[in-house]
Scaffold this active site. Structure first.
Site, PDB file in Angstrom:
ATOM      1  N   LYS A   1      -5.367   7.177 -19.533  1.00  0.00           N
ATOM      2  CA  LYS A   1      -5.629   7.688 -20.888  1.00  0.00           C
ATOM      3  C   LYS A   1      -4.392   7.569 -21.778  1.00  0.00           C
ATOM      4  O   LYS A   1      -3.953   6.480 -22.035  1.00  0.00           O
ATOM      5  CB  LYS A   1      -6.120   9.140 -20.785  1.00  0.00           C
ATOM      6  CG  LYS A   1      -7.195   9.368 -19.720  1.00  0.00           C
ATOM      7  CD  LYS A   1      -8.430   8.556 -19.978  1.00  0.00           C
ATOM      8  CE  LYS A   1      -9.487   8.842 -18.927  1.00  0.00           C
ATOM      9  NZ  LYS A   1     -10.421   7.770 -18.734  1.00  0.00           N
TER      10      LYS A   1
ATOM     11  N   ARG B   1       0.839  -1.208   0.000  1.00  0.00           N
ATOM     12  CA  ARG B   1       0.000   0.000   0.000  1.00  0.00           C
ATOM     13  C   ARG B   1       0.868   1.250   0.000  1.00  0.00           C
ATOM     14  O   ARG B   1       0.464   2.298  -0.501  1.00  0.00           O
ATOM     15  CB  ARG B   1      -0.973  -0.005   1.185  1.00  0.00           C
ATOM     16  CG  ARG B   1      -1.726   1.303   1.356  1.00  0.00           C
ATOM     17  CD  ARG B   1      -3.061   1.163   2.089  1.00  0.00           C
ATOM     18  NE  ARG B   1      -3.007   0.399   3.302  1.00  0.00           N
ATOM     19  CZ  ARG B   1      -2.468   0.806   4.456  1.00  0.00           C
ATOM     20  NH1 ARG B   1      -1.919   2.000   4.557  1.00  0.00           N
ATOM     21  NH2 ARG B   1      -2.478   0.036   5.513  1.00  0.00           N
TER      22      ARG B   1
ATOM     23  N   ASP C   1      -4.384  19.765 -14.404  1.00  0.00           N
ATOM     24  CA  ASP C   1      -4.646  18.437 -14.949  1.00  0.00           C
ATOM     25  C   ASP C   1      -4.154  18.441 -16.399  1.00  0.00           C
ATOM     26  O   ASP C   1      -4.696  19.157 -17.244  1.00  0.00           O
ATOM     27  CB  ASP C   1      -6.154  18.128 -14.872  1.00  0.00           C
ATOM     28  CG  ASP C   1      -6.501  16.728 -15.376  1.00  0.00           C
ATOM     29  OD1 ASP C   1      -5.758  16.199 -16.228  1.00  0.00           O
ATOM     30  OD2 ASP C   1      -7.538  16.184 -14.943  1.00  0.00           O
TER      31      ASP C   1
ATOM     32  N   TYR D   1     -13.270  18.104 -16.192  1.00  0.00           N
ATOM     33  CA  TYR D   1     -13.814  16.747 -16.373  1.00  0.00           C
ATOM     34  C   TYR D   1     -14.966  16.537 -15.375  1.00  0.00           C
ATOM     35  O   TYR D   1     -14.898  17.003 -14.234  1.00  0.00           O
ATOM     36  CB  TYR D   1     -12.692  15.727 -16.158  1.00  0.00           C
ATOM     37  CG  TYR D   1     -13.181  14.325 -15.950  1.00  0.00           C
ATOM     38  CD1 TYR D   1     -13.893  13.677 -16.944  1.00  0.00           C
ATOM     39  CD2 TYR D   1     -12.966  13.656 -14.752  1.00  0.00           C
ATOM     40  CE1 TYR D   1     -14.381  12.401 -16.754  1.00  0.00           C
ATOM     41  CE2 TYR D   1     -13.442  12.373 -14.552  1.00  0.00           C
ATOM     42  CZ  TYR D   1     -14.152  11.752 -15.558  1.00  0.00           C
ATOM     43  OH  TYR D   1     -14.644  10.490 -15.365  1.00  0.00           O
TER      44      TYR D   1
HETATM   45  N1  PLP Z   1      -8.892  14.065 -15.722  1.00  0.00           N
HETATM   46  C1  PLP Z   1      -9.372  14.086 -16.982  1.00  0.00           C
HETATM   47  C2  PLP Z   1      -9.096  15.283 -17.839  1.00  0.00           C
HETATM   48  C3  PLP Z   1     -10.133  13.021 -17.477  1.00  0.00           C
HETATM   49  O1  PLP Z   1     -10.605  13.073 -18.721  1.00  0.00           O
HETATM   50  C4  PLP Z   1     -10.408  11.930 -16.616  1.00  0.00           C
HETATM   51  C5  PLP Z   1     -11.226  10.809 -17.071  1.00  0.00           C
HETATM   52  O2  PLP Z   1     -11.762  10.793 -18.162  1.00  0.00           O
HETATM   53  C6  PLP Z   1      -9.890  11.937 -15.317  1.00  0.00           C
HETATM   54  C7  PLP Z   1      -9.136  13.016 -14.904  1.00  0.00           C
HETATM   55  C8  PLP Z   1     -10.155  10.808 -14.370  1.00  0.00           C
HETATM   56  O3  PLP Z   1      -9.335   9.719 -14.693  1.00  0.00           O
HETATM   57  P1  PLP Z   1      -9.669   8.209 -14.249  1.00  0.00           P
HETATM   58  O4  PLP Z   1     -10.781   7.736 -15.108  1.00  0.00           O
HETATM   59  O5  PLP Z   1      -8.377   7.489 -14.481  1.00  0.00           O
HETATM   60  O6  PLP Z   1     -10.055   8.248 -12.815  1.00  0.00           O
END
Ligand code: PLP
Length: 398
Positions: free
Chosen positions: A208, A58, A183, A111
């Site tokens: 992604k 962990r 992000d 998001y």
């Molecule tokens: N940040 C962005 C810009 C995203 O598009 C996404 C998911 O689509 C996330 C964060 C969240 O990622 P996760 O699905 O790996 O939790």
């Protein structure tokens, strides 16, 4: 590595050498949950962080650490830590620094999951959230100036690829004593390095583009050591740890990140230009287009414009319902950044958690299609869209 290498060399080599045991040329997957010690003093020293080593999965794991070292190198960061998902990276980072009575400033169309943290969970913890119009730099500056602990940005945004000037916002954030978090999932480190533009922390959904093969979930945060140590501590106790197998798959994917992303950028640009010529298409959202409202900012802060675009169609949801099943070379799925092209309505994917009113407030039409360009040949993707549009135009009066 000397850190002078170009990004493609880093994606292949960075962060791995320390973990290559027994002459292995690939980072091994270490699945062991715990690590044994015969020497009680050594065990204690590792447990209190005085000596390098691993205690319990962990907290740390060699395969996961190799992933952290690679993303750290790609983002030019002092330190990095990892998570089970991108959302875990976001929520743990915010929870590390925000306490009741604090204030965070962000933008309206992050998001959908991030937006839910802002609208549902943070207010519940007595954190004040102010969401500004995305790309409205003066409004963000004015709100930040009133005082806040965190300025949180996502650029380009999911799904309408809006752009915010990171350098300008980092200056505004720092004048107010705020931590500036970006992000960088859509841009990837191939196209944009927020830390070099002044941000304090950069976040990724590794699920992604980093992994790139839609077969592993993960997240990462990179930045200064003293910040990452605090985030790591929150995560090691709260438990949103990256799985070693996921770390291995993402590491393997990252070795081709530069090749994939360059191909995806080229494809996305060609497709965006093609979509602009179609009368059935109402609007095309892509930062590489000169018609994009913040194209100049994108040009300044991004090496290329990314593999993500979106477009709205005449006839709204009815047209979307007809169009998407007719595409041969696209997965209709709630994901992005993979080698295969992926399409989906924003109302079903990125912003399914939001009401139609909330989506409208974010400037997301119900008929908006998010298009994650894969690494296929763009000519085939365009031909595929062309045949699907032709069949829809025949069957629907638009
Ligand atoms: N940040 C962005 C810009 C995203 O598009 C996404 C998911 O689509 C996330 C964060 C969240 O990622 P996760 O699905 O790996 O939790």
């Amino acid at each position: 590595m000397t850190n002078q290498e170009k990004i493609g060399t880093k994606t292949v080599w960075a962060g791995e050498s320390e973990y290559l045991v027994h002459g292995a040329t690939q980072v091994p997957v270490v699945l062991s949950v715990s690590y044994g010690y015969d020497d009680m003093d050594e065990w204690y020293d590792v447990a209190i962080g005085k000596k390098k080593g691993h205690i319990y999965g962990r907290n740390t794991n060699p395969t996961v650490q190799a992933f952290e070292d690679k993303i750290k190198a790609l983002e030019g960061a002092e330190a990095a830590t990892s998570f089970s998902t991108g959302m875990a990276a976001i929520s743990n980072t915010l929870s590390t620094f925000l306490f009741p009575g604090d204030r965070i400033v962000s933008i309206k169309d992050t998001y959908g999951g991030t937006n839910k943290i802002f609208t549902e969970f943070l207010p519940r913890q007595q954190v004040e959230v102010t969401l500004c119009e995305t790309g409205h730099h003066e409004q963000i500056e004015a709100e930040v100036k009133k005082g806040c602990k965190i300025l949180y940005l996502e650029t380009p945004t999911n799904p309408t690829v809006k752009i915010t000037d990171i350098e300008r916002m980092a200056e505004a954030g720092h004048r107010a004593g705020a931590l500036v978090i970006v992000d960088n999932t859509f841009a990837t480190p191939i196209n944009q390095n927020p830390l070099s533009l002044g941000a304090d922390l950069v976040i990724h959904s590794a699920t992604k583009f980093l992994g790139g093969h839609a077969d592993a979930l993960g997240g990462a945060v990179c930045g200064a050591k003293h910040l990452i140590e605090q985030i790591y501590h929150y995560r090691e106790i709260n438990g949103a740890t990256m799985d070693p197998m996921a770390a291995y798959l993402i590491l393997r994917g990252m070795k081709t990140l530069h090749l994939r992303v360059r191909q995806q950028c080229q494809g996305a640009m060609k497709i965006a230009k093609y979509l602009q010529t179609k009368s059935i298409v109402e609007a095309v959202y892509y930062p590489g287009l000169e018609t994009h409202p913040n194209h100049e900012i994108a040009k300044k802060q991004m090496a290329d414009f990314g593999g993500m675009l979106s477009f709205s169609v005449k006839g709204g949801v009815d047209t979307v319902r007809e169009l998407l099943p007719k595409l041969k070379y696209a997965n209709r799925a709630a994901n992005l950044g993979a080698v295969e092209t992926i399409v989906g309505p924003a109302r079903t994917t990125s912003h399914v958690e939001c009401t139609p009113e909330e989506r409208a407030a974010m400037g997301i039409p119900e008929g908006l299609i998010r298009y994650s360009c894969g690494i296929e040949d763009a000519e085939d993707l365009i031909a595929d869209l062309e045949q699907a549009f032709a069949r829809v135009e025949n069957s629907i009066k638009v």
